[in-house]
Design an enzyme around this catalytic site. Structure first.
Site, short mmCIF file in Angstrom:
data_model
loop_
_atom_site.label_atom_id
_atom_site.label_comp_id
_atom_site.label_asym_id
_atom_site.label_seq_id
_atom_site.Cartn_x
_atom_site.Cartn_y
_atom_site.Cartn_z
N HIS A 118 0.83 -1.20 0.00
CA HIS A 118 0.00 0.00 0.00
C HIS A 118 0.87 1.26 0.00
CE1 HIS A 118 -3.29 -2.71 0.86
NE2 HIS A 118 -4.16 -1.72 0.92
N HIS A 177 1.24 -3.91 9.28
CA HIS A 177 2.64 -3.63 8.95
C HIS A 177 3.36 -3.07 10.16
CE1 HIS A 177 2.75 -4.43 4.68
NE2 HIS A 177 1.67 -3.71 4.48
#
Length: 358
Positions: A118, A177
């Site tokens: 992303h 993440h």
């Protein structure tokens, strides 16, 4: 390994801090995670930019596809864990007192975590958009215009970094993440985008070149996967971890697996090549109507509306190989629609209207 465990444990502390102190911003952070979703490149950013500037739109698809391909290779090389499963399996916490990280419907990504796809996709595409916008103002020569260019430069790059930081925080907040993974993703995306600033050949690429590029990207990734599999290294090691530790099995989506992203991107690149080298594109986007503002506005509106309909097309997931084939076809249809089908229909409609008026 000790240094990496320390990096991960510090990252978990940051995630806990964000989930505790930024709870009020949960909806905004979830929204920013969707903003950074690479799939928005094909359904929102590309339709807008291609009709405004075909050079920028073409570059955007190439940057997104090649960037995501590098992201896949890096993920396979780096073997990055994701926080939501790492805290459950690490041995560094005594007496099984592992921290509790909250999960969300978009947490349970199934691929490796480093670098963040992303963050990488968001940075490379927004880098293309910002540099494209600034290329118009850099040509201004008079003194007042130079001042305006500097203000525009400061404003656009501020927007760029605000968006990237927001996307990074959102990905860390949902525990998908670690902080170092999103930082690596941002700078990797910028490097890929900058490389394509000096690659003008993509603007004149033939359909054969698109097909060759697709075959190279696919065969290299498949060969890399099979080679390591022969060495008893499973590059899909993250999928069972995601299934095991995801709080809700319904949040596991085959669309987040490594090969799903690869197939989706290869389909988009093939669709772009097919569209740009089609007679419909030459007739409409290279014809006399292409310079009209009304033509471009109609193309943008029709493209965005048509692409939203693709969201209602649900690909069956019960057979993995069928899913990949249909995903490739769906992804190819999206840029083909934007580049050729919609402009040709708008061009035909405008030409029919002009004939009636005459």
């Amino acid at each position: 390994s000790i240094k990496m465990d320390l990096l991960h444990s510090n990252g978990v502390l940051i995630i806990q801090h964000l989930q505790r102190d930024y709870r009020a911003y949960q909806d905004f952070l979830n929204f920013m995670s969707h903003v950074g979703d690479p799939r928005n490149i094909f359904s929102i950013y590309f339709p807008l930019w291609f009709q405004l500037n075909q050079v920028v739109g073409t570059k955007m698809i190439w940057v997104a596809v090649i960037g995501d391909w590098f992201n896949l290779i890096f993920k396979w090389i780096l073997f990055g864990h994701r926080p939501y499963w790492w805290v459950q399996e690490t041995m560094i916490y005594p007496n099984q007192s592992s921290p509790c990280l909250e999960q969300f419907p978009i947490t349970c990504e199934t691929g490796p975590g480093s670098p963040s796809g992303h963050a990488m996709g968001s940075s490379c595409v927004w880098y293309v958009m910002v540099t494209a916008a600034l290329s118009y103002t850099v040509r201004w020569k008079d003194k007042s215009a130079v001042t305006l260019h500097r203000l525009t430069w400061s404003f656009l790059w501020s927007i760029f970094w605000i968006i990237q930081i927001s996307v990074c925080i959102s990905r860390v907040f949902i525990a998908t993440h670690f902080p170092h993974q999103v930082v690596l993703g941002v700078f990797a995306g910028i490097l890929v985008a900058e490389a394509f600033e000096h690659t003008p050949a993509i603007q004149t690429a033939s359909l054969r070149m698109y097909i060759k590029t697709n075959l190279f990207l696919f065969l290299f990734a498949l060969g890399f996967y099979l080679s390591l599999k022969l060495l008893d290294i499973d590059l899909l090691w993250s999928v069972p971890k995601a299934k095991k530790w995801c709080a809700n099995p319904d949040w596991i989506n085959i669309d987040t697996t490594p090969f799903a992203g690869l197939v989706r991107n290869l389909g988009a690149l093939f669709g772009l090549g097919l569209g740009i080298n089609s007679e419909m594109f030459i007739t409409s986007c290279k014809g006399k109507n292409s310079c009209k503002i009304s033509f471009r506005i109609l193309c943008i509106a029709a493209s965005l509306a048509t692409l939203q309909l693709y969201n209602f097309v649900k690909i069956p997931t019960h057979t993995e190989y069928l899913f990949y084939v249909l995903s490739f076809c769906k992804s190819a249809a999206m840029p083909l629609t934007v580049v050729a089908l919609v402009p040709y229909c708008v061009h035909s409609l405008m030409r029919t209207t002009e004939k009636k008026l005459n």
